[in-house]
Design a protein around this motif. Structure first.
Motif, PDB file in Angstrom:
ATOM      1  N   ALA A 117       3.935  10.735  -7.901  1.00 46.26           N
ATOM      2  CA  ALA A 117       3.405  11.003  -9.472  1.00 46.26           C
ATOM      3  C   ALA A 117       2.494  12.394  -9.585  1.00 46.26           C
ATOM      4  O   ALA A 117       2.803  13.298 -10.076  1.00 46.26           O
ATOM      5  CB  ALA A 117       2.473   9.788 -10.058  1.00 46.26           C
ATOM      6  N   VAL A 118       2.065  12.925  -8.721  1.00 46.31           N
ATOM      7  CA  VAL A 118       1.028  13.880  -8.962  1.00 46.31           C
ATOM      8  C   VAL A 118       2.231  15.277  -8.263  1.00 46.31           C
ATOM      9  O   VAL A 118       2.272  16.461  -9.135  1.00 46.31           O
ATOM     10  CB  VAL A 118      -0.319  13.897  -8.219  1.00 46.31           C
ATOM     11  CG1 VAL A 118      -0.963  14.992  -7.563  1.00 46.31           C
ATOM     12  CG2 VAL A 118      -1.309  12.887  -8.655  1.00 46.31           C
ATOM     13  N   PHE A 164      10.052   9.208  -2.410  1.00 49.41           N
ATOM     14  CA  PHE A 164      11.406   8.400  -3.414  1.00 49.41           C
ATOM     15  C   PHE A 164      12.429   7.084  -3.242  1.00 49.41           C
ATOM     16  O   PHE A 164      12.034   6.064  -3.331  1.00 49.41           O
ATOM     17  CB  PHE A 164      12.282   9.649  -3.849  1.00 49.41           C
ATOM     18  CG  PHE A 164      13.438   9.132  -4.791  1.00 49.41           C
ATOM     19  CD1 PHE A 164      13.541   9.139  -6.374  1.00 49.41           C
ATOM     20  CD2 PHE A 164      14.686   9.089  -4.542  1.00 49.41           C
ATOM     21  CE1 PHE A 164      14.421   8.699  -7.409  1.00 49.41           C
ATOM     22  CE2 PHE A 164      15.845   8.516  -5.068  1.00 49.41           C
ATOM     23  CZ  PHE A 164      15.532   8.464  -5.974  1.00 49.41           C
ATOM     24  N   ILE A 214       0.711  -1.240  -0.186  1.00 46.45           N
ATOM     25  CA  ILE A 214       0.147  -0.062   0.234  1.00 46.45           C
ATOM     26  C   ILE A 214       0.399   1.133  -0.269  1.00 46.45           C
ATOM     27  O   ILE A 214       0.740   2.270  -0.923  1.00 46.45           O
ATOM     28  CB  ILE A 214      -1.045   0.139   0.932  1.00 46.45           C
ATOM     29  CG1 ILE A 214      -2.094  -1.358   1.022  1.00 46.45           C
ATOM     30  CG2 ILE A 214      -1.610   1.172   1.614  1.00 46.45           C
ATOM     31  CD1 ILE A 214      -2.874  -1.227  -0.539  1.00 46.45           C
ATOM     32  N   SER A 272       2.066   7.081  -6.083  1.00 43.61           N
ATOM     33  CA  SER A 272       0.923   8.570  -6.413  1.00 43.61           C
ATOM     34  C   SER A 272       1.037   9.823  -6.727  1.00 43.61           C
ATOM     35  O   SER A 272       0.987  10.872  -7.156  1.00 43.61           O
ATOM     36  CB  SER A 272      -0.414   7.535  -5.702  1.00 43.61           C
ATOM     37  OG  SER A 272      -0.726   7.024  -6.837  1.00 43.61           O
ATOM     38  N   LEU A 294       5.894  14.617  -9.939  1.00 44.18           N
ATOM     39  CA  LEU A 294       6.437  15.459 -11.083  1.00 44.18           C
ATOM     40  C   LEU A 294       5.941  17.567 -10.982  1.00 44.18           C
ATOM     41  O   LEU A 294       6.186  17.961 -11.846  1.00 44.18           O
ATOM     42  CB  LEU A 294       5.463  14.831 -12.133  1.00 44.18           C
ATOM     43  CG  LEU A 294       6.267  13.493 -11.981  1.00 44.18           C
ATOM     44  CD1 LEU A 294       5.525  13.000 -13.374  1.00 44.18           C
ATOM     45  CD2 LEU A 294       8.326  13.958 -12.440  1.00 44.18           C
ATOM     46  N   HIS A 344       9.464   4.515  -2.386  1.00 44.39           N
ATOM     47  CA  HIS A 344       8.851   3.715  -3.144  1.00 44.39           C
ATOM     48  C   HIS A 344      10.283   2.830  -4.625  1.00 44.39           C
ATOM     49  O   HIS A 344       9.958   2.444  -4.974  1.00 44.39           O
ATOM     50  CB  HIS A 344       8.416   4.539  -4.368  1.00 44.39           C
ATOM     51  CG  HIS A 344       7.238   5.038  -5.905  1.00 44.39           C
ATOM     52  ND1 HIS A 344       6.527   4.301  -5.770  1.00 44.39           N
ATOM     53  CD2 HIS A 344       8.334   4.308  -6.986  1.00 44.39           C
ATOM     54  CE1 HIS A 344       5.805   3.976  -6.432  1.00 44.39           C
ATOM     55  NE2 HIS A 344       6.724   4.009  -7.289  1.00 44.39           N
ATOM     56  N   LEU A 345      11.289   3.942  -4.157  1.00 34.32           N
ATOM     57  CA  LEU A 345      12.684   3.080  -4.933  1.00 34.32           C
ATOM     58  C   LEU A 345      12.877   1.681  -4.730  1.00 34.32           C
ATOM     59  O   LEU A 345      12.794   0.341  -5.502  1.00 34.32           O
ATOM     60  CB  LEU A 345      13.603   3.623  -4.913  1.00 34.32           C
ATOM     61  CG  LEU A 345      15.256   3.748  -5.801  1.00 34.32           C
ATOM     62  CD1 LEU A 345      15.539   4.409  -6.395  1.00 34.32           C
ATOM     63  CD2 LEU A 345      16.092   2.627  -4.950  1.00 34.32           C
ATOM     64  N   THR A 359      11.152  13.262  -0.517  1.00 36.78           N
ATOM     65  CA  THR A 359      12.391  12.200  -0.278  1.00 36.78           C
ATOM     66  C   THR A 359      12.076  11.305  -0.296  1.00 36.78           C
ATOM     67  O   THR A 359      12.806  10.044  -0.566  1.00 36.78           O
ATOM     68  CB  THR A 359      13.212  13.577  -0.146  1.00 36.78           C
ATOM     69  OG1 THR A 359      12.987  14.323   0.060  1.00 36.78           O
ATOM     70  CG2 THR A 359      15.065  12.554  -0.264  1.00 36.78           C
ATOM     71  N   ARG A 393       1.789   1.252  -3.520  1.00 37.35           N
ATOM     72  CA  ARG A 393       1.042   2.973  -4.134  1.00 37.35           C
ATOM     73  C   ARG A 393       0.803   4.373  -3.636  1.00 37.35           C
ATOM     74  O   ARG A 393       0.730   5.651  -4.444  1.00 37.35           O
ATOM     75  CB  ARG A 393      -0.086   2.434  -3.824  1.00 37.35           C
ATOM     76  CG  ARG A 393      -0.501   0.922  -4.550  1.00 37.35           C
ATOM     77  CD  ARG A 393      -1.715   0.321  -5.067  1.00 37.35           C
ATOM     78  NE  ARG A 393      -1.916  -0.928  -5.921  1.00 37.35           N
ATOM     79  CZ  ARG A 393      -2.330  -1.063  -6.525  1.00 37.35           C
ATOM     80  NH1 ARG A 393      -3.610  -0.873  -6.363  1.00 37.35           N
ATOM     81  NH2 ARG A 393      -2.028  -2.052  -7.407  1.00 37.35           N
TER      82      ARG A 393
END
Lengths: 110, 131
Positions: free
Chosen positions: A15-16, A59, A5, A12, A19, A62-63, A56, A8
Protein backbone atom coordinates in the motif's frame (compact mmCIF):
# COMPACT_ATOMS: atom_id res chain seq x y z
CA UNK A 1 -0.43 -16.71 12.96
CA UNK A 2 2.85 -16.04 11.16
CA UNK A 3 1.13 -15.94 7.78
CA UNK A 4 -1.56 -13.64 9.15
CA UNK A 5 1.08 -11.16 10.32
CA UNK A 6 2.90 -11.54 6.99
CA UNK A 7 -0.38 -10.65 5.27
CA UNK A 8 -0.52 -7.36 7.21
CA UNK A 9 3.14 -6.53 6.70
CA UNK A 10 3.11 -7.26 2.96
CA UNK A 11 -0.23 -5.47 2.59
CA UNK A 12 1.04 -2.35 4.34
CA UNK A 13 4.26 -2.47 2.30
CA UNK A 14 2.37 -2.81 -0.98
CA UNK A 15 0.00 0.00 0.00
CA UNK A 16 2.73 2.48 0.96
CA UNK A 17 5.85 1.52 -1.03
CA UNK A 18 4.14 -0.37 -3.85
CA UNK A 19 1.66 2.35 -4.75
CA UNK A 20 4.36 5.02 -4.42
CA UNK A 21 6.52 3.12 -6.93
CA UNK A 22 3.51 2.50 -9.22
CA UNK A 23 2.64 6.22 -9.17
CA UNK A 24 6.25 7.27 -9.76
CA UNK A 25 6.50 4.76 -12.64
CA UNK A 26 3.30 5.99 -14.35
CA UNK A 27 4.27 9.62 -13.80
CA UNK A 28 7.75 8.98 -15.24
CA UNK A 29 6.28 7.35 -18.37
CA UNK A 30 3.94 10.35 -18.76
CA UNK A 31 6.53 13.02 -17.97
CA UNK A 32 9.07 12.15 -20.64
CA UNK A 33 12.35 10.46 -21.46
CA UNK A 34 14.45 12.19 -18.79
CA UNK A 35 12.01 11.34 -15.99
CA UNK A 36 11.79 7.74 -17.13
CA UNK A 37 15.58 7.49 -17.39
CA UNK A 38 15.82 8.68 -13.77
CA UNK A 39 13.30 6.04 -12.75
CA UNK A 40 15.12 3.20 -14.53
CA UNK A 41 18.51 4.37 -13.20
CA UNK A 42 17.26 3.96 -9.63
CA UNK A 43 15.16 0.88 -10.42
CA UNK A 44 18.15 -1.04 -11.81
CA UNK A 45 20.65 -0.14 -9.08
CA UNK A 46 21.04 -2.62 -6.24
CA UNK A 47 18.71 -0.78 -3.83
CA UNK A 48 16.09 -0.39 -6.58
CA UNK A 49 16.23 -4.10 -7.32
CA UNK A 50 15.91 -4.88 -3.60
CA UNK A 51 12.75 -2.74 -3.47
CA UNK A 52 11.27 -4.15 -6.68
CA UNK A 53 12.04 -7.78 -5.88
CA UNK A 54 10.75 -7.16 -2.35
CA UNK A 55 7.52 -5.73 -3.78
CA UNK A 56 7.19 -8.71 -6.13
CA UNK A 57 7.50 -11.06 -3.17
CA UNK A 58 5.06 -8.95 -1.11
CA UNK A 59 2.61 -9.04 -4.04
CA UNK A 60 2.63 -12.84 -4.38
CA UNK A 61 2.69 -13.49 -0.63
CA UNK A 62 -0.23 -11.09 -0.07
CA UNK A 63 -2.15 -12.54 -3.03
CA UNK A 64 -1.77 -16.14 -1.80
CA UNK A 65 -2.42 -15.41 1.87
CA UNK A 66 -5.33 -13.21 0.72
CA UNK A 67 -6.88 -16.20 -1.06
CA UNK A 68 -6.36 -18.17 2.16
CA UNK A 69 -8.17 -15.47 4.14
CA UNK A 70 -11.06 -15.38 1.65
CA UNK A 71 -11.44 -19.15 2.04
CA UNK A 72 -11.37 -18.77 5.84
CA UNK A 73 -13.94 -15.95 5.59
CA UNK A 74 -16.45 -18.43 4.19
CA UNK A 75 -15.73 -20.68 7.17
CA UNK A 76 -13.58 -23.33 5.50
CA UNK A 77 -10.06 -24.61 6.22
CA UNK A 78 -10.01 -24.23 10.00
CA UNK A 79 -8.94 -27.82 10.73
CA UNK A 80 -5.45 -27.57 12.24
CA UNK A 81 -3.65 -29.74 9.66
CA UNK A 82 -5.43 -28.18 6.68
CA UNK A 83 -4.87 -24.69 8.04
CA UNK A 84 -1.18 -25.30 8.61
CA UNK A 85 -0.74 -26.91 5.18
CA UNK A 86 -2.22 -23.91 3.35
CA UNK A 87 -0.28 -21.46 5.53
CA UNK A 88 2.99 -23.15 4.56
CA UNK A 89 1.82 -23.39 0.94
CA UNK A 90 1.38 -19.59 0.74
CA UNK A 91 5.00 -19.09 1.86
CA UNK A 92 6.47 -21.70 -0.50
CA UNK A 93 4.21 -20.57 -3.36
CA UNK A 94 5.03 -16.91 -2.77
CA UNK A 95 8.78 -17.54 -2.92
CA UNK A 96 8.42 -19.72 -6.01
CA UNK A 97 6.26 -17.21 -7.92
CA UNK A 98 8.63 -14.38 -6.93
CA UNK A 99 11.63 -16.29 -8.29
CA UNK A 100 9.70 -17.13 -11.47
CA UNK A 101 8.58 -13.52 -12.03
CA UNK A 102 12.04 -12.05 -11.43
CA UNK A 103 13.63 -14.69 -13.68
CA UNK A 104 11.15 -14.05 -16.51
CA UNK A 105 11.30 -10.24 -16.34
CA UNK A 106 15.10 -10.07 -16.12
CA UNK A 107 15.27 -12.72 -18.86
CA UNK A 108 13.04 -10.66 -21.15
CA UNK A 109 15.11 -7.54 -20.73
CA UNK A 110 18.60 -8.90 -21.08
CA UNK B 1 -20.70 0.90 29.40
CA UNK B 2 -19.63 2.01 25.95
CA UNK B 3 -21.84 2.16 22.89
CA UNK B 4 -20.35 -1.03 21.42
CA UNK B 5 -20.98 -3.06 24.54
CA UNK B 6 -24.62 -2.08 24.82
CA UNK B 7 -25.45 -2.45 21.13
CA UNK B 8 -27.25 -5.37 19.56
CA UNK B 9 -25.62 -7.48 16.81
CA UNK B 10 -27.70 -5.53 14.26
CA UNK B 11 -26.46 -2.27 15.72
CA UNK B 12 -22.87 -3.47 15.36
CA UNK B 13 -23.43 -4.39 11.72
CA UNK B 14 -24.89 -0.94 11.16
CA UNK B 15 -21.75 0.78 12.33
CA UNK B 16 -21.00 0.19 15.99
CA UNK B 17 -18.56 -2.70 15.56
CA UNK B 18 -14.85 -2.43 16.25
CA UNK B 19 -14.23 -0.68 12.94
CA UNK B 20 -17.07 1.81 13.63
CA UNK B 21 -17.97 1.32 9.98
CA UNK B 22 -20.15 -1.74 10.05
CA UNK B 23 -20.06 -4.46 7.41
CA UNK B 24 -19.76 -2.23 4.34
CA UNK B 25 -16.05 -1.60 4.76
CA UNK B 26 -15.39 -5.29 5.40
CA UNK B 27 -17.27 -6.33 2.28
CA UNK B 28 -15.66 -3.68 0.06
CA UNK B 29 -12.20 -4.84 1.18
CA UNK B 30 -13.09 -8.40 0.07
CA UNK B 31 -14.65 -7.34 -3.23
CA UNK B 32 -11.66 -5.17 -4.17
CA UNK B 33 -9.36 -8.05 -3.19
CA UNK B 34 -11.19 -10.36 -5.62
CA UNK B 35 -10.85 -7.74 -8.38
CA UNK B 36 -7.16 -7.24 -7.58
CA UNK B 37 -6.58 -10.98 -7.77
CA UNK B 38 -7.43 -10.76 -11.48
CA UNK B 39 -5.96 -7.30 -12.15
CA UNK B 40 -2.75 -8.00 -10.22
CA UNK B 41 -2.07 -11.20 -12.13
CA UNK B 42 -2.89 -9.33 -15.36
CA UNK B 43 -0.28 -6.68 -14.47
CA UNK B 44 2.49 -9.17 -13.66
CA UNK B 45 1.76 -11.32 -16.74
CA UNK B 46 1.70 -8.17 -18.91
CA UNK B 47 5.07 -7.00 -17.57
CA UNK B 48 6.52 -10.45 -18.25
CA UNK B 49 5.07 -10.65 -21.78
CA UNK B 50 5.92 -7.13 -22.96
CA UNK B 51 8.85 -7.31 -25.38
CA UNK B 52 10.67 -4.55 -23.50
CA UNK B 53 10.11 -2.27 -20.52
CA UNK B 54 11.45 0.86 -22.22
CA UNK B 55 9.32 3.98 -22.21
CA UNK B 56 8.12 3.78 -25.84
CA UNK B 57 6.90 0.19 -25.44
CA UNK B 58 5.11 0.98 -22.17
CA UNK B 59 3.48 4.15 -23.59
CA UNK B 60 2.25 2.28 -26.66
CA UNK B 61 0.87 -0.47 -24.40
CA UNK B 62 -0.94 2.02 -22.11
CA UNK B 63 -2.41 3.89 -25.11
CA UNK B 64 -4.13 0.70 -26.29
CA UNK B 65 -7.50 -0.23 -24.78
CA UNK B 66 -6.15 -3.61 -23.67
CA UNK B 67 -3.45 -1.85 -21.63
CA UNK B 68 -5.28 1.30 -20.51
CA UNK B 69 -8.58 -0.17 -19.29
CA UNK B 70 -7.17 -2.84 -16.94
CA UNK B 71 -4.47 -0.43 -15.70
CA UNK B 72 -7.12 2.21 -14.97
CA UNK B 73 -9.15 -0.36 -13.03
CA UNK B 74 -6.01 -1.60 -11.27
CA UNK B 75 -5.01 1.89 -10.09
CA UNK B 76 -8.50 2.73 -8.78
CA UNK B 77 -9.03 -0.66 -7.11
CA UNK B 78 -5.52 -0.84 -5.65
CA UNK B 79 -5.79 2.59 -4.01
CA UNK B 80 -9.27 1.86 -2.59
CA UNK B 81 -8.07 -1.52 -1.27
CA UNK B 82 -4.92 0.09 0.17
CA UNK B 83 -6.94 2.74 2.04
CA UNK B 84 -9.35 0.06 3.34
CA UNK B 85 -6.56 -2.31 4.35
CA UNK B 86 -4.41 0.28 6.09
CA UNK B 87 -7.48 1.42 8.04
CA UNK B 88 -7.91 -2.11 9.41
CA UNK B 89 -4.28 -2.16 10.56
CA UNK B 90 -4.51 1.33 12.09
CA UNK B 91 -7.81 0.55 13.84
CA UNK B 92 -6.31 -2.61 15.33
CA UNK B 93 -3.20 -0.97 16.75
CA UNK B 94 -3.94 2.74 17.27
CA UNK B 95 -6.61 3.03 19.93
CA UNK B 96 -6.24 6.67 20.95
CA UNK B 97 -9.14 8.41 19.20
CA UNK B 98 -7.12 11.47 18.21
CA UNK B 99 -4.16 9.54 16.81
CA UNK B 100 -6.52 7.13 15.08
CA UNK B 101 -8.36 9.96 13.34
CA UNK B 102 -5.11 11.70 12.39
CA UNK B 103 -3.55 8.55 10.94
CA UNK B 104 -6.68 7.44 9.09
CA UNK B 105 -7.09 10.99 7.80
CA UNK B 106 -3.50 11.04 6.57
CA UNK B 107 -4.00 7.66 4.83
CA UNK B 108 -7.20 8.89 3.20
CA UNK B 109 -5.61 12.15 1.99
CA UNK B 110 -2.44 10.44 0.74
CA UNK B 111 -4.43 7.62 -0.85
CA UNK B 112 -6.81 9.87 -2.74
CA UNK B 113 -4.02 12.30 -3.64
CA UNK B 114 -1.70 9.53 -4.82
CA UNK B 115 -4.49 7.81 -6.72
CA UNK B 116 -5.42 11.06 -8.48
CA UNK B 117 -1.77 11.60 -9.43
CA UNK B 118 -1.45 8.06 -10.80
CA UNK B 119 -4.68 8.42 -12.81
CA UNK B 120 -3.60 11.83 -14.15
CA UNK B 121 -0.34 10.24 -15.33
CA UNK B 122 -2.15 7.33 -16.95
CA UNK B 123 -4.59 9.65 -18.75
CA UNK B 124 -1.69 11.81 -19.92
CA UNK B 125 0.09 8.76 -21.35
CA UNK B 126 -3.08 7.59 -23.10
CA UNK B 127 -4.45 10.89 -24.39
CA UNK B 128 -1.60 13.40 -24.18
CA UNK B 129 0.48 14.46 -27.16
CA UNK B 130 3.43 12.18 -27.82
CA UNK B 131 6.38 13.47 -25.80
Amino acid sequence: MTVSILHRITGSGLAVVGLAVLTWWLWAIAAGGDAYATFTTHATRWYGLVVLIGLTWAFWQHLLSGIRHLVMDIGAGFELKTNRFFAVLTIVGGLFLTALTVFLILGVNQ
Amino acid sequence: MSAQESSTPLGQVRGLGSSHHGGGHWLRERLTSAALLLLGIWLIVSLVLLPSLDRATLAEWLKSASGFVPMFLFVVTAFVHAIDGLKVVVDDYVHDAGNNLALNGLILFAGIGGGAWALFSLLKIAFGAAA
